[in-house]
Design a protein around this motif. Structure first.
Motif, mmCIF file in Angstrom:
data_model
loop_
_atom_site.group_PDB
_atom_site.id
_atom_site.type_symbol
_atom_site.label_atom_id
_atom_site.label_comp_id
_atom_site.label_asym_id
_atom_site.label_seq_id
_atom_site.Cartn_x
_atom_site.Cartn_y
_atom_site.Cartn_z
ATOM 1 N N PHE A 392 -33.926 33.561 -32.353
ATOM 2 C CA PHE A 392 -34.602 33.742 -33.645
ATOM 3 C C PHE A 392 -35.193 32.424 -34.147
ATOM 4 O O PHE A 392 -36.261 32.416 -34.778
ATOM 5 C CB PHE A 392 -33.630 34.318 -34.660
ATOM 6 C CG PHE A 392 -33.097 35.677 -34.285
ATOM 7 C CD1 PHE A 392 -33.968 36.712 -33.988
ATOM 8 C CD2 PHE A 392 -31.730 35.921 -34.219
ATOM 9 C CE1 PHE A 392 -33.483 37.962 -33.639
ATOM 10 C CE2 PHE A 392 -31.246 37.160 -33.876
ATOM 11 C CZ PHE A 392 -32.120 38.184 -33.565
ATOM 12 N N LEU A 393 -34.520 31.312 -33.840
ATOM 13 C CA LEU A 393 -35.023 30.023 -34.295
ATOM 14 C C LEU A 393 -36.338 29.675 -33.596
ATOM 15 O O LEU A 393 -37.248 29.120 -34.219
ATOM 16 C CB LEU A 393 -33.973 28.932 -34.036
ATOM 17 C CG LEU A 393 -34.294 27.546 -34.604
ATOM 18 C CD1 LEU A 393 -34.470 27.610 -36.121
ATOM 19 C CD2 LEU A 393 -33.200 26.549 -34.238
ATOM 20 N N ASN A 394 -36.454 30.022 -32.316
ATOM 21 C CA ASN A 394 -37.696 29.755 -31.600
ATOM 22 C C ASN A 394 -38.863 30.539 -32.200
ATOM 23 O O ASN A 394 -39.966 30.021 -32.377
ATOM 24 C CB ASN A 394 -37.545 30.093 -30.123
ATOM 25 C CG ASN A 394 -36.765 29.053 -29.357
ATOM 26 O OD1 ASN A 394 -36.288 28.077 -29.928
ATOM 27 N ND2 ASN A 394 -36.614 29.245 -28.055
ATOM 28 N N ILE A 395 -38.620 31.832 -32.481
ATOM 29 C CA ILE A 395 -39.694 32.649 -33.062
ATOM 30 C C ILE A 395 -40.009 32.174 -34.487
ATOM 31 O O ILE A 395 -41.181 32.085 -34.890
ATOM 32 C CB ILE A 395 -39.291 34.128 -33.063
ATOM 33 C CG1 ILE A 395 -39.053 34.616 -31.626
ATOM 34 C CG2 ILE A 395 -40.369 34.980 -33.726
ATOM 35 C CD1 ILE A 395 -38.608 36.048 -31.526
ATOM 36 N N ILE A 439 -39.941 39.326 -37.701
ATOM 37 C CA ILE A 439 -40.331 38.029 -38.266
ATOM 38 C C ILE A 439 -41.838 38.049 -38.431
ATOM 39 O O ILE A 439 -42.586 38.072 -37.447
ATOM 40 C CB ILE A 439 -39.887 36.874 -37.344
ATOM 41 C CG1 ILE A 439 -38.362 36.895 -37.166
ATOM 42 C CG2 ILE A 439 -40.343 35.527 -37.909
ATOM 43 C CD1 ILE A 439 -37.838 35.823 -36.223
ATOM 44 N N SER A 440 -42.301 38.047 -39.685
ATOM 45 C CA SER A 440 -43.730 38.150 -40.008
ATOM 46 C C SER A 440 -44.215 36.833 -40.588
ATOM 47 O O SER A 440 -43.465 36.111 -41.267
ATOM 48 C CB SER A 440 -43.970 39.283 -41.008
ATOM 49 O OG SER A 440 -43.380 40.488 -40.558
ATOM 50 N N GLY A 478 -41.083 27.974 -26.283
ATOM 51 C CA GLY A 478 -40.231 28.681 -27.240
ATOM 52 C C GLY A 478 -40.221 30.176 -27.068
ATOM 53 O O GLY A 478 -39.165 30.810 -26.988
ATOM 54 N N LEU A 479 -41.409 30.804 -26.980
ATOM 55 C CA LEU A 479 -41.466 32.265 -26.886
ATOM 56 C C LEU A 479 -40.970 32.760 -25.535
ATOM 57 O O LEU A 479 -40.336 33.827 -25.456
ATOM 58 C CB LEU A 479 -42.893 32.748 -27.138
ATOM 59 C CG LEU A 479 -43.426 32.540 -28.557
ATOM 60 C CD1 LEU A 479 -44.837 33.096 -28.687
ATOM 61 C CD2 LEU A 479 -42.498 33.200 -29.582
ATOM 62 N N SER A 480 -41.260 32.031 -24.458
ATOM 63 C CA SER A 480 -40.756 32.462 -23.145
ATOM 64 C C SER A 480 -39.238 32.422 -23.111
ATOM 65 O O SER A 480 -38.593 33.315 -22.542
ATOM 66 C CB SER A 480 -41.338 31.580 -22.038
ATOM 67 O OG SER A 480 -40.882 30.249 -22.161
ATOM 68 N N ILE A 481 -38.639 31.418 -23.734
ATOM 69 C CA ILE A 481 -37.179 31.345 -23.795
ATOM 70 C C ILE A 481 -36.628 32.462 -24.675
ATOM 71 O O ILE A 481 -35.596 33.079 -24.357
ATOM 72 C CB ILE A 481 -36.747 29.960 -24.325
ATOM 73 C CG1 ILE A 481 -37.094 28.892 -23.285
ATOM 74 C CG2 ILE A 481 -35.268 29.929 -24.656
ATOM 75 C CD1 ILE A 481 -36.841 27.483 -23.755
ATOM 76 N N ALA A 482 -37.307 32.757 -25.771
ATOM 77 C CA ALA A 482 -36.857 33.848 -26.651
ATOM 78 C C ALA A 482 -36.829 35.174 -25.889
ATOM 79 O O ALA A 482 -35.867 35.953 -26.014
ATOM 80 C CB ALA A 482 -37.767 33.943 -27.866
ATOM 81 N N PHE A 505 -43.428 39.702 -35.066
ATOM 82 C CA PHE A 505 -42.612 39.713 -33.857
ATOM 83 C C PHE A 505 -41.406 40.618 -34.100
ATOM 84 O O PHE A 505 -40.649 40.397 -35.062
ATOM 85 C CB PHE A 505 -42.156 38.304 -33.490
ATOM 86 C CG PHE A 505 -43.233 37.449 -32.887
ATOM 87 C CD1 PHE A 505 -43.276 37.228 -31.525
ATOM 88 C CD2 PHE A 505 -44.206 36.877 -33.695
ATOM 89 C CE1 PHE A 505 -44.279 36.446 -30.963
ATOM 90 C CE2 PHE A 505 -45.211 36.093 -33.152
ATOM 91 C CZ PHE A 505 -45.250 35.878 -31.778
ATOM 92 N N HIS A 506 -41.245 41.626 -33.248
ATOM 93 C CA HIS A 506 -40.137 42.578 -33.379
ATOM 94 C C HIS A 506 -39.157 42.333 -32.230
ATOM 95 O O HIS A 506 -39.513 42.509 -31.054
ATOM 96 C CB HIS A 506 -40.646 44.014 -33.336
ATOM 97 C CG HIS A 506 -41.701 44.319 -34.357
ATOM 98 N ND1 HIS A 506 -41.403 44.718 -35.636
ATOM 99 C CD2 HIS A 506 -43.066 44.258 -34.287
ATOM 100 C CE1 HIS A 506 -42.534 44.908 -36.310
ATOM 101 N NE2 HIS A 506 -43.558 44.630 -35.512
ATOM 102 N N VAL A 507 -37.954 41.923 -32.571
ATOM 103 C CA VAL A 507 -36.907 41.711 -31.576
ATOM 104 C C VAL A 507 -36.020 42.952 -31.569
ATOM 105 O O VAL A 507 -35.416 43.310 -32.592
ATOM 106 C CB VAL A 507 -36.080 40.450 -31.889
ATOM 107 C CG1 VAL A 507 -35.000 40.254 -30.823
ATOM 108 C CG2 VAL A 507 -36.989 39.233 -31.974
#
Length: 522
Positions: A392-395, A439-440, A478-482, A505-507
């Motif tokens: 979540f921190l990366n996103i 996360i918007s 960041g996003l690839s790791i997320a 972004f919807h996790v």
């Protein structure tokens, strides 16, 4: 013969139509075995059919020749004893043996006048039956030739005919005789033989298919085991080895090569794990020490304003370097397979509490962007809390990076059963409850051409209309790791974005239904 040709044509078209399609090795081996065996059987069957046809016709021709010799012998004896050449001779010659229990086919006889060619006598068994004859055959008989020919009578039945000359003691031709027998029984035998060969070919193909299926299934079992092992291969299963006893030479060599490859892979991954562990320790220790020294310096109240600002800038860059090192190490850990085990084997994580902590932490990352916590339901998942925090921190960091000053980033958490199709498709088992973290941001949005690539390593969007200095300094990890962390927990990430309006972004993570129910009840 015509049936054999049509059967061969059908098999030819079917075989090559099948061979043009992708097939398994087992199917190809079975198909080739069946085709080779059926072709061999057809060649043998056609040979038997032709030989049997030739034998039956030759036997019939021999019987007709014997009957012709009998007519010649009767004529010679009749004339030799001084009997007149009259109708009594004709009646005697036209009288035939109608057959017994061993010879059921009657012999047809016709006698022709050598001058006019008219019929002098017909055997009684002919009745009103008419057998064709031609002047060419009569002329050939007058020249002393014996002619075999096949005719079709008025009933459509084939008859084999022998036209011969009958001579007196001086060798002069006195009569022309035709001797014939029906080919009905020969045709019946040929029909039964062709039927037997066709049915035999079909039965042979079925038997060959069954036997080939059983044999190839048994012989290819080691290859299926090898294929399954390689398909299920992971960094945690590099110690897998296959037994090579009782296998064919080729499979044994392949198994040996696979085991040797696994040994080299295991050694290589072991070296990588050790390297990652060493680098992780060696890099984090000095960074932590430097940050501690900087924090101590900032506690000094005698620092001038300019010096304090310089130290704060150094601390900011140090935090960015720490995040970069953490992302690099996490990526390396994922590549060598040291991410956590599937979520069912780790602890429960309370996402609502985790997001509240991240919201407070994010407000210090960039104070020029507002971080808001909207709808927040109580949701729990199975997973590693530290890795989920990193996800979540990366996103969140990515959203704050691309949001202009005065913009906002919003966090939302809800539990739902309505996950998108692409999310449910990635789960082998059925998941009834999903935790959705949204996360918007109010940033520039992501261009449609860039959207499919944002989770690739080191990807930097080239169509985004707005970038900041901080985004240019990003690592693109960041996003690839997320996504790696989300997938290691059985979930995934989806993105909705529109240029000029921002991104969402919807996790999606499988929710822990039992723990959620207990918390709600409490």
């Amino acid at each position: 013969m015509e049936r054999s040709r049509s059967l061969l044509h059908v098999m030819y078209m079917w075989f090559f139509s099948r061979m043009r399609k992708p097939m398994t090795l087992r199917s190809r081996l079975i198909l080739w075995n069946v085709v080779v065996l059926v072709l061999a059987f057809l060649v043998l069957g056609v040979s038997v059919y032709l030989l049997m046809t030739y034998y039956l016709q030759s036997d019939l021709d021999k019987r007709l020749t014997v009957e012709g010799d009998r007519l010649q012998s009767t004529t010679s004896i009749w004339l030799a004893v001084g009997n007149p050449f009259d109708s009594n001779l004709f009646d005697r010659l036209a009288r035939t043996d109608q057959g017994d229990e061993f010879t059921s086919d009657p012999t047809y006889i016709k006698l022709f006048d050598i001058e006019s060619g008219r019929t002098l006598r017909r055997s009684p068994n002919l009745g009103q039956e008419r057998l064709a004859s031609s002047s060419q055959e009569l002329d050939a008989a007058l020249r002393g030739e014996e002619i075999f020919k096949t005719y079709r009578n008025s009933g459509g039945e084939q008859v084999r005919m022998l036209t011969i000359p009958l001579r007196d003691d001086n060798g002069h031709v006195v009569l022309v005789a035709q001797v014939g027998q029906s080919l009905k029984e020969v045709e019946q035998v040929r029909t039964w033989l062709a039927t037997f060969l066709i049915v035999g070919s079909i039965c042979t193909a079925l038997i060959a298919y069954t036997i080939s299926f059983l044999l190839t299934t048994r012989e290819l079992k080691p290859l299926r085991v090898l294929s399954t092992t390689m398909s299920n291969l992971s960094a945690q299963g590099l110690g897998t080895r296959l037994a090579s006893k009782g296998q064919t030479t080729e499979v044994r060599l392949l198994t040996k090569a696979f085991n040797q490859m696994m040994e080299r892979l295991e050694a290589s991954f072991s070296l990588q794990r050790n390297f990652v562990a060493d680098v992780s320790h060696e890099l984090r220790t000095p960074l932590t020490s430097i940050r501690g020294e900087i924090d101590v310096l900032l506690l000094n109240p005698e620092l001038g304003k300019g010096v304090r600002e310089d130290i704060l800038a150094v601390r900011t860059e140090l935090e960015r370097l720490s995040r970069l090192v953490r992302n690099l190490l996490l990526t390396a850990r994922a590549e060598v397979g040291v991410l956590p085990q599937p979520p069912q084997q780790v602890q429960e994580a309370e996402l609502d509490i985790l997001l509240i902590e991240l919201t407070h932490q994010a407000r210090f990352l960039n104070q020029q962007v507002n971080v808001e916590l909207e709808e927040l339901e109580q949701c729990c998942v199975y997973g590693d809390a530290d890795l989920l925090r990193q996800l979540f921190l990366n996103i969140l960091d990515n959203a704050m990076t691309y949001t202009r000053c005065g913009g906002s980033v919003r966090l939302q958490l809800r539990c739902t059963e309505d996950a998108p199709v692409e999310v449910r498709r990635k789960r082998a088992e059925t998941v009834t409850q999903w935790a959705e973290v949204t996360i918007s941001d109010t940033g520039p949005g992501i261009a449609p051409d860039d959207l499919p690539h944002i989770f690739e390593r080191h990807f930097r969007g080239v169509h985004t209309p707005h970038t900041t200095l901080r985004s240019k300094l990003g690592s693109g990890l960041g996003l690839s790791i997320a996504l790696l962390i989300a997938e290691s927990h059985g979930g995934t990430i989806t993105v909705d974005s529109e240029l000029g309006k921002g991104s969402q972004f919807h996790v999606w993570l499988p929710a822990c239904e039992t723990l959620m129910a207990a918390r709600v009840q409490k």
